[in-house]
Design an enzyme around this catalytic site. Structure first.
Site, PDB file in Angstrom:
ATOM      1  N   LYS A 128      16.778  12.444 -25.535  1.00 10.05           N
ATOM      2  CA  LYS A 128      17.398  11.308 -26.237  1.00 10.05           C
ATOM      3  C   LYS A 128      18.486  11.875 -27.137  1.00 10.05           C
ATOM      4  O   LYS A 128      18.410  13.036 -27.561  1.00 10.05           O
ATOM      5  CB  LYS A 128      16.351  10.587 -27.092  1.00 10.05           C
ATOM      6  CG  LYS A 128      16.658   9.144 -27.327  1.00 10.05           C
ATOM      7  CD  LYS A 128      16.241   8.302 -26.133  1.00 10.05           C
ATOM      8  CE  LYS A 128      16.483   6.840 -26.304  1.00 10.05           C
ATOM      9  NZ  LYS A 128      15.935   6.070 -25.177  1.00 10.05           N
ATOM     10  N   THR A 170      16.207  -3.544 -15.986  1.00 11.49           N
ATOM     11  CA  THR A 170      15.011  -3.458 -16.837  1.00 11.49           C
ATOM     12  C   THR A 170      14.218  -4.774 -16.775  1.00 11.49           C
ATOM     13  O   THR A 170      12.988  -4.762 -16.602  1.00 11.49           O
ATOM     14  CB  THR A 170      15.400  -3.097 -18.283  1.00 11.49           C
ATOM     15  OG1 THR A 170      16.178  -1.907 -18.233  1.00 11.49           O
ATOM     16  CG2 THR A 170      14.189  -2.848 -19.148  1.00 11.49           C
TER      17      THR A 170
END
Ligand code: NAD
Length: 434
Positions: free
Chosen positions: A105, A189
């Site tokens: 990340k 998603t």
């Protein structure tokens, strides 16, 4: 934004699984912290001629299974611990979906809404100039996240290509169509989340046509959750959103079910719905928490973390059979402990429910590396197959091991990462794992 102790919380969760799986201490130590961290200062020339220095990070938690993968957030309250926690969660998410990728990340402490387009572009290019030696399609592949957009990924890709002198579109995913983006990414998603809901309904022997859902949020994920739930034959009774102008949340409802495509047409790029237009088209505007209280079979938190609490669980309808965690971390540990004992509610854990985005990102990278692009149907079929396999594996493991679904998901992901670490010789091949 997550609490500052978010990293401590995910470490604690890992510690619990380490006990449950009787993990060897060397494996535990290797997974408890990120393997690599890059901290950079980013000097950016502003439109008024001054220079502002931003703080940025890229954190690679584990890349035993393949190149590290995860988004880059631009947020004013970003913290290195939040990024560490999210990088660990990416390791589990990619492993659970059986993608040949690790977890990473990144983040920059900045409010992107305060920057001009030119300033944003210079910040993105500066981030790449600092990070380019540590990323790449075979190393670590960033993507958009909170505060970053497909256009920003386009600038980042361009800067990387200029530095390398060769065309490497797969260095980042979530790019715009036309420069290596994948069809289906925007919808992925929400599309994936409803595949898990559909499979859960099948598992519970419930007919989707007789099911109603209520959704928190109406941004990227929630819009495609709503659209796909209606496509399965169900009704969406309400969606909520946060109004940036009066800083209040609202729930938009309709007695016979909302039309998500219509609501999408009156929603801005931040997921805020126009209340006046909703009212003049036969919708009701209720307060922000109303989405939780609806008499529905499926609740989908698809906005922010920590909204399903011990208190809110007392208020939900007894009809609720499924909580689909489309958002990251929507359930507090206290609520999770209650749900763990309540076999009447089927909780689809976040890193299974919202994996459709990273699965599509993986397929974007595959298409980039082949330099050959699939149509939307082919992309969606591949996402569906991957989501269904992951869902079935979690349910099988939960049944076999007699554990909660979230525990089953962790067990599968951890075992896969540990197996890769053993096969690569990072830890002893006889190191214990139940
Ligand atoms: P988004 O910014 O597009 O939308 C967020 C929505 O939540 C907006 O409609 C906003 O109004 C609403 N919201 C915010 N605070 C609220 C509140 N207090 N009450 C009611 N509504 C509120 O974000 P997104 O991309 O849809 O992401 C939503 C969640 O899904 C986040 O937890 C994110 O981390 C997670 N997620 C997103 C992706 C993706 O591909 N976008 C992938 C995996 C996980």
């Amino acid at each position: 934004m997550e609490e500052p102790n978010f990293f401590a919380a995910v470490q604690h969760q890992l510690d619990e699984f380490a006990k449950m799986l009787k993990l060897d201490s060397e494996i535990h130590a290797l997974l408890r912290h990120p393997m690599r961290e890059l901290h950079v200062l980013l000097p950016v020339r502003m439109d008024d001629g001054s220079t502002r220095v931003f703080q940025g990070f890229r954190i690679q938690h584990n890349d035993a299974r393949g190149p590290a993968k995860g988004g880059i957030r631009f947020h004013p309250h970003e913290s290195v611990d939040t990024i560490r926690a999210l990088s660990m969660l990416m390791t589990w998410k990619c492993a659970l979906a059986d993608l040949p990728l690790g977890g990473a990340k990144g983040g920059v402490i900045v409010d992107p809404a305060t920057l001009s387009e030119g300033e944003k572009e210079r910040l993105c290019r500066c981030w790449i100039r600092e990070a380019w030696k540590n990323i790449g399609h075979l190393v670590d592949i960033p993507a958009p996240d909170v505060g970053t957009t497909p256009q920003m990924m386009g600038w980042m890709m361009d800067e990387y290509i200029k530095l390398r002198g060769e065309f490497y579109p797969g260095v980042v995913t979530g790019k715009p169509l036309g420069i290596g983006g994948s069809l289906g990414r925007k919808e992925a998603t929400g599309f994936g989340a409803i595949i898990t809901v559909r499979e859960a309904l099948k598992h519970l022997r419930l007919d989707p046509k007789e099911c109603r859902a209520s959704i928190m949020g109406f941004g990227n994920v929630a819009q495609y959750v709503a659209i796909n739930f209606v496509k399965t034959g169900g009704k969406v009774m309400g969606v909520s959103y946060w109004n940036r102008n009066d800083r209040k949340s609202y729930t938009i409802t309709k007695r016979d079910g909302i039309d998500p495509c219509f609501l999408q047409s009156i929603t801005d790029q931040y997921g805020s719905i126009d209340n006046k237009k909703a009212l003049s088209n036969g919708y009701q505007v209720e307060d922000g928490d109303a989405w939780l209280l609806k008499e529905v079979e499926v609740l989908v938190p698809a906005a922010v973390e920590g909204v399903i609490t011990g208190e809110t669980l007392k208020k939900i309808s007894p009809k609720v059979r499924i909580i689909a965690e489309a958002a990251n971390g929507p359930t507090t540990p206290e609520a999770d402990a209650i749900l763990r004992k309540n076999s009447n509610i089927f909780v689809i854990p976040d890193f299974l429910c919202n994996a459709g985005g990273v699965i599509c990102s993986y397929f974007e990278g595959v298409q980039n590396n082949m330099n050959y692009y699939w149509d939307e149907e082919e992309v969606n079929q591949k996402i569906e197959k991957t989501m269904v396999n992951a869902f079935r594996r979690v349910v099988e493991t939960a049944t076999e091991e007699k554990v909660y679904l979230r525990d089953a998901a962790y067990i599968i992901a951890l075992k896969r990462v540990i197996t890769a670490m053993k096969l690569r010789g990072w830890v002893r091949s006889d190191a214990a794992l139940r």
